[in-house]
Design an enzyme around this catalytic site. Structure first.
Site, PDB file in Angstrom:
ATOM      1  CD  GLU A   6      54.432   8.000  14.713  1.00  0.00           C
ATOM      2  OE1 GLU A   6      55.469   8.475  15.196  1.00  0.00           O
ATOM      3  OE2 GLU A   6      53.401   8.688  14.572  1.00  0.00           O
TER       4      GLU A   6
ATOM      5  CG  ASP B 239      51.674  11.621  12.292  1.00  0.00           C
ATOM      6  OD1 ASP B 239      52.885  11.354  12.319  1.00  0.00           O
ATOM      7  OD2 ASP B 239      51.166  12.545  12.941  1.00  0.00           O
TER       8      ASP B 239
HETATM    9  C1  GLC Z   1      54.634  11.660  14.379  1.00  0.00           C
HETATM   10  C2  GLC Z   1      55.620  12.151  13.355  1.00  0.00           C
HETATM   11  C3  GLC Z   1      56.363  13.291  13.964  1.00  0.00           C
HETATM   12  C4  GLC Z   1      55.375  14.387  14.285  1.00  0.00           C
HETATM   13  C5  GLC Z   1      54.254  13.881  15.170  1.00  0.00           C
HETATM   14  C6  GLC Z   1      53.101  14.830  15.199  1.00  0.00           C
HETATM   15  O1  GLC Z   1      55.239  11.146  15.502  1.00  0.00           O
HETATM   16  O2  GLC Z   1      56.446  11.108  12.944  1.00  0.00           O
HETATM   17  O3  GLC Z   1      57.379  13.759  13.143  1.00  0.00           O
HETATM   18  O4  GLC Z   1      56.023  15.430  14.943  1.00  0.00           O
HETATM   19  O5  GLC Z   1      53.748  12.669  14.697  1.00  0.00           O
HETATM   20  O6  GLC Z   1      52.417  14.817  13.976  1.00  0.00           O
END
Ligand code: GLC
Length: 502
Positions: A244, A190
């Site tokens: 991500e 994340d």
């Molecule tokens: C990422 C997740 C999202 C979350 C954010 C904070 O972007 O995919 O859903 O709100 O991180 O953890």
């Protein structure tokens, strides 16, 4: 070199709270995932990625983790997790879990201790805030009782860790070991471009996800991923990590997937591209030129579902384009990440009542931003009932489902050759059959500007983003099409063709 499984895997994102509710509390859970694994096997994916199911006060749908090694009772028990992984592996499905290293929940024991003045250096406390804004609207700082402030790039319930503290680094290596020892095949990381913030926390002008921002993408983060890669490499079975990573250029993205860092990172440029052959072509060219192992993403739990993105004015157009985009996605080299429900053609649910919405983006913006609940509405499994088969009968799901979910349900679409679900099944089966007979390399074939035509060995993919029909490229057979094709390829349609190659 053996090609690792993840290089061309199709990974299915399970947003656990909205996938299947076995316990009957209106929220999806691990037992629900386990029951539906045969559906995913039949769909034809290679792996699943599960969004956080860890103990959490759910200020951000579980991305506020209070215990990185546990299972929240609303999602089940550690035994449910083990049983789910065992079943997945028995079916030949790999399992990725989410790791959330940028921030914890404010209920995490470390943050609770920090509030008492113990171990504050694990988080980012300062006497005065700077001008940084939370990604979810409003200031990125919250003041505590003794007058100092802590940093949270997301909700106040998500304090950012201080990654310059070696204890944080050690803790996360240990968390990874914990899940690897339980048999997971990898991790989705994340906010992977977060973690470190520029020394001195200078004020910023522009806080977008740029590598030049003091907020994101600091060079120190790469050492962390080198450590993680070294750890993953000590385990058998090609364990992997996908980041991500939101960046403004693919060159910046490429930094995260250097040979000794992450295996993959999501390619959000693909989902950000408008419906245009020129735009798609550019993303494809840039991707294959910059990253060694490509990934392709059309939707996830944070963005408007692509059926709706592609056709706001006309839902029919959106559906045709979504199916066509899938064929292009699955024909590209590398791996594809699908989001639950896209195989049913689910739209974004745009008219959720304000009182039902739970996303902190909606709440923190005072309702100005709709937030992400519209792509998180629970999956319709059957055509009838209080939750279209998501929960046991008599239970209402945590977000209301629109009536059109009956028509879009798994039960209604199964066996109907014209349905989106059967189209996905055919496309995934065909991709699997072609398998590694098709080379990784992609070759552009001649086409007009509005049409994307590329080949990989015997497979030719054509996608018509224009307004009129175009002749089919030369071929020796039609494998699959996203809509009716004859001698011509209609607009908003894609086709896979077979050609003889010597
Ligand atoms: C990422 C997740 C999202 C979350 C954010 C904070 O972007 O995919 O859903 O709100 O991180 O953890």
């Amino acid at each position: 070199m053996d090609i690792p499984w993840w290089r061309d895997a199709v990974v299915y994102e399970i947003y656990v709270r909205s996938f299947a509710d076995a316990s009957g509390d209106g929220v999806g859970d691990l037992a629900g995932v386990r029951e539906r694994l045969p559906y995913l096997k039949e769909l034809g994916v290679d792996a699943v990625w599960l969004t956080p199911f860890y103990p959490s006060p759910m200020a951000d749908g579980g991305y506020d983790v209070a215990d990185y090694r546990g299972v929240d009772p609303q999602f089940g028990t550690p035994a449910d997790f083990d049983a789910m992984v065992a079943d997945a592996h028995a079916l030949g499905l790999r399992v990725l879990v989410d790791v959330v290293p940028n921030h914890s929940s404010s209920e995490h024991p470390w943050f609770q201790a920090a509030l008492r003045g113990e171990g504050r250096d694990r988080y980012v406390f300062r006497d005065r805030p700077n001008n940084w804004q939370s990604t979810f609207s409003g200031p990125a700082w919250t003041q505590v009782d003794d007058g100092s402030w802590y940093l949270h790039l997301f909700a106040p319930e998500q304090p950012d860790f201080n990654w310059r503290n070696p204890e944080v680094r050690e803790e996360f290596l240990d968390i990874l070991r914990f899940w690897l020892d339980k048999g997971v095949d990898g991790f989705r990381i994340d906010v992977a471009m977060g973690l470190f913030k520029a020394e001195g926390l200078p004020d910023v002008g522009d806080q977008s996800f740029t590598s030049r921002s003091p907020v994101w993408g600091q060079p120190e983060v790469h050492d962390v991923y080198r450590d993680w890669r070294a750890l993953l490499d000590t385990y058998p079975g090609d364990r992997m990590a996908v980041g991500e990573v939101w960046t403004d250029t693919l060159e910046d993205l490429a930094l995260y997937v250097r040979p000794d860092e992450l295996h993959q990172s999501f390619n959000f440029a693909w989902l950000q591209a408008p419906w245009s052959a020129t735009a798609f072509r550019k993303v494809i060219d840039d991707t294959v030129a910059t990253v060694p192992f490509a990934t392709w993403v059309l939707s996830n739990h944070d963005v408007v579902r692509h059926r709706t993105r592609y056709g706001t004015a006309d839902p029919g157009t959106g559906m045709s384009r979504a199916k066509a985009a899938l064929l292009a996605t699955l024909a590209l080299p590398g791996s594809a990440y699908l989001y639950q429900g896209e195989e049913l053609g689910l739209p974004e649910v745009e008219n959720l009542p304000p009182e039902a919405r739970q996303d902190p983006v909606f709440k923190r913006s005072g309702g100005e931003l709709p937030g992400r609940d519209g792509c998180r509405v629970p999956i319709p499994w059957s055509a009838r009932g209080d939750s279209y088969g998501f929960s046991p009968e008599g239970v209402k799901p945590w977000l209301p489902q629109p009536e059109e979910f009956a028509e879009l349900s798994v039960a209604r679409q199964t066996g109907d050759p014209d349905s989106t679900l059967e189209f996905y099944r055919r496309a995934l089966a065909c991709r699997r059959e072609l398998g590694r007979t098709i080379p990784y390399e992609l070759e552009w074939l001649e086409s007009s500007e509005d049409v994307l035509v590329f080949a990989r060995g015997p497979l030719v993919c054509a996608l018509n983003c224009g307004v009129g029909p175009v002749p089919l490229p030369p071929h020796d057979g039609v494998l699959l099409a996203s809509g009716p094709v004859g001698d011509t390829l209609p607009p908003d349609t894609a086709v896979w063709l077979r050609r003889e190659v010597s």
